[in-house]
Design an enzyme around this catalytic site. Structure first.
Site, PDB file in Angstrom:
ATOM      1  N   SER A 171      45.815 -24.727 -39.067  1.00 20.13           N
ATOM      2  CA  SER A 171      44.875 -23.760 -38.471  1.00 20.13           C
ATOM      3  C   SER A 171      45.138 -22.321 -38.896  1.00 20.13           C
ATOM      4  O   SER A 171      44.283 -21.456 -38.685  1.00 20.13           O
ATOM      5  CB  SER A 171      44.963 -23.831 -36.948  1.00 20.13           C
ATOM      6  OG  SER A 171      44.788 -25.146 -36.495  1.00 20.13           O
ATOM      7  N   HIS A 178      43.015 -26.066 -18.381  1.00 19.22           N
ATOM      8  CA  HIS A 178      42.948 -27.325 -17.628  1.00 19.22           C
ATOM      9  C   HIS A 178      44.238 -27.401 -16.813  1.00 19.22           C
ATOM     10  O   HIS A 178      45.288 -26.966 -17.285  1.00 19.22           O
ATOM     11  CB  HIS A 178      42.821 -28.499 -18.600  1.00 19.22           C
ATOM     12  CG  HIS A 178      42.808 -29.859 -17.949  1.00 19.22           C
ATOM     13  ND1 HIS A 178      42.089 -30.133 -16.809  1.00 19.22           N
ATOM     14  CD2 HIS A 178      43.419 -31.017 -18.305  1.00 19.22           C
ATOM     15  CE1 HIS A 178      42.262 -31.415 -16.479  1.00 19.22           C
ATOM     16  NE2 HIS A 178      43.069 -31.966 -17.369  1.00 19.22           N
TER      17      HIS A 178
END
Ligand code: NAD
Ligand code: MG
Ligand code: MG
Length: 330
Positions: free
Chosen positions: A54, A109
């Site tokens: 990434s 989350h």
């Protein structure tokens, strides 16, 4: 139980714009948070592993990239956006050693905080800003001037203004443009897991597959079965999403609406509801979390077996062929 919804006018942008933010991970949520925050005038660095695939993507998007330790060291707000099952190890090795009193640790989350796989020190804020949509939609809506709604939660308020920080973060990622809802880590974690298991992912895939198999086993062509049980799903759900079940019912034929009331409760019946209750129970008592974490430790053996099975299913091969016919489906 009523919820309060907050909008842009309820948020103080200067809070998040005044922080040094580290976004750890650059996947679905990571790229969306990092880019939206940067475009909202925030000081963002992306923390990635050495050799991560990434790095190039984040740099090409104009983001500052550093290793995870440097990101955590520099930042006073750290958003954890590596996969849930990797977060405890990433936290122990690269984040915890750099946490200072008054820092804010943020999640999208609640899994690791709620089930106790991560226990931050008492002198840091623990907040959540959970966009209620996939990361790529979070980014797309932001660039289009809109935003995906967020849930915000505070588990630990060490500085006394953790809610204001969470609201300001939600402003930064664009969620406050369409609405931010206050919740708790327990609510977000258990509802999110239940929704994805029983309805959104587990429920939908199995429903579509069962309908497809019923038609194909009865001798109908798979291509037609695909159209009826899979392809049309999006159009029906879009109508519900945009204008409600009543409008979807208005738009379909009376024959279809009659069939809906007649057949729906036979398919999703008492047995299905009992299964849903059992699924919710396993989420609430932590046994689902334990089972998932054990499979992760086992190299995702069960998960990968299931993934391969659905990838090999006739419904996927039929879908690939049919989607190839439609130039408007990328
Ligand atoms: P993801 O799998 O898309 O991306 C994870 C990223 O973490 C990778 O792209 C990489 O940059 C990094 N990473 C991968 N392995 C790593 C390792 N071993 N060490 C360090 N970094 C590593 O993850 P995601 O779906 O964006 O999920 C991130 C968080 O957001 C989770 O807590 C998830 O529950 C939550 N969330 C996700 C979505 C969603 O749309 N996918 C929606 C709401 C909340
Ligand atoms: Mg989820
Ligand atoms: Mg029809």
């Amino acid at each position: 139980m009523a919820v309060t919804i907050y909008y842009e006018q309820d948020c103080d942008p200067s809070i998040i714009q005044g922080k040094k933010i580290a976004v750890i991970g650059y996947g679905s949520q990571g790229h969306a948070h990092a880019l939206n925050l940067k475009d909202s005038g925030c000081d963002v660095r992306v923390g990635l592993r050495e050799g991560s695939k990434s790095i190039q993507a984040a740099e090409e998007a104009g983001l500052k990239v550093v290793d995870m330790d440097t990101a955590a060291e520099e930042a006073d707000l750290i958003m954890m956006l590596v996969p849930d099952e990797l977060q405890p190890q990433v936290y122990e090795e690269h984040i915890a050693p750099h946490l200072k009193a008054g820092d804010t640790l943020a999640f999208a989350h609640g899994f690791n905080i709620h089930y106790g796989y991560i226990t931050p020190p008492e002198d840091v804020n623990v907040i959540m800003c959970a966009p209620k949509g996939p990361g790529h939609i979070v980014r797309r809506q932001y660039t289009e001037g809109s935003g995906v709604p967020d849930l915000i939660c505070v588990q630990q308020d060490a500085t006394g203004n953790a809610w204001d920080i969470a609201l300001s973060y939600a402003w930064g990622v664009g969620g406050a443009r369409s609405g931010v809802i206050k919740a708790t880590f327990k609510q977000e974690t258990e509802e999110d897991l239940f929704g994805e298991q029983a309805v959104l992912c587990g429920g939908v895939v199995e429903l579509v597959k069962a309908g497809f198999e019923t038609l194909v086993e009865a001798g109908y062509p798979p291509e037609l079965a695909y159209f009826e049980c899979y392809h049309e799903m999006k159009m029906i759900v879009d109508l519900m999403y945009e204008s409600g079940i009543h409008f979807m019912n208005y738009s379909i034929s009376n024959t279809a609406e009659y069939g809906e009331y007649y057949a729906g409760p036979k398919v999703i019946n008492e047995q299905s509801r009992a299964a849903m209750k059992e699924i919710l129970g396993r989420i609430q008592d932590g046994s689902f979390a334990e089972e998932f974490v054990n499979d992760c430790k086992n190299g995702h053996k069960w998960l990968i077996e299931q993934r391969e099975a659905i990838n090999d299913h006739e419904i996927e091969k039929t879908g690939e062929k049919i989607r190839g016919m439609f130039t408007w489906i990328k």
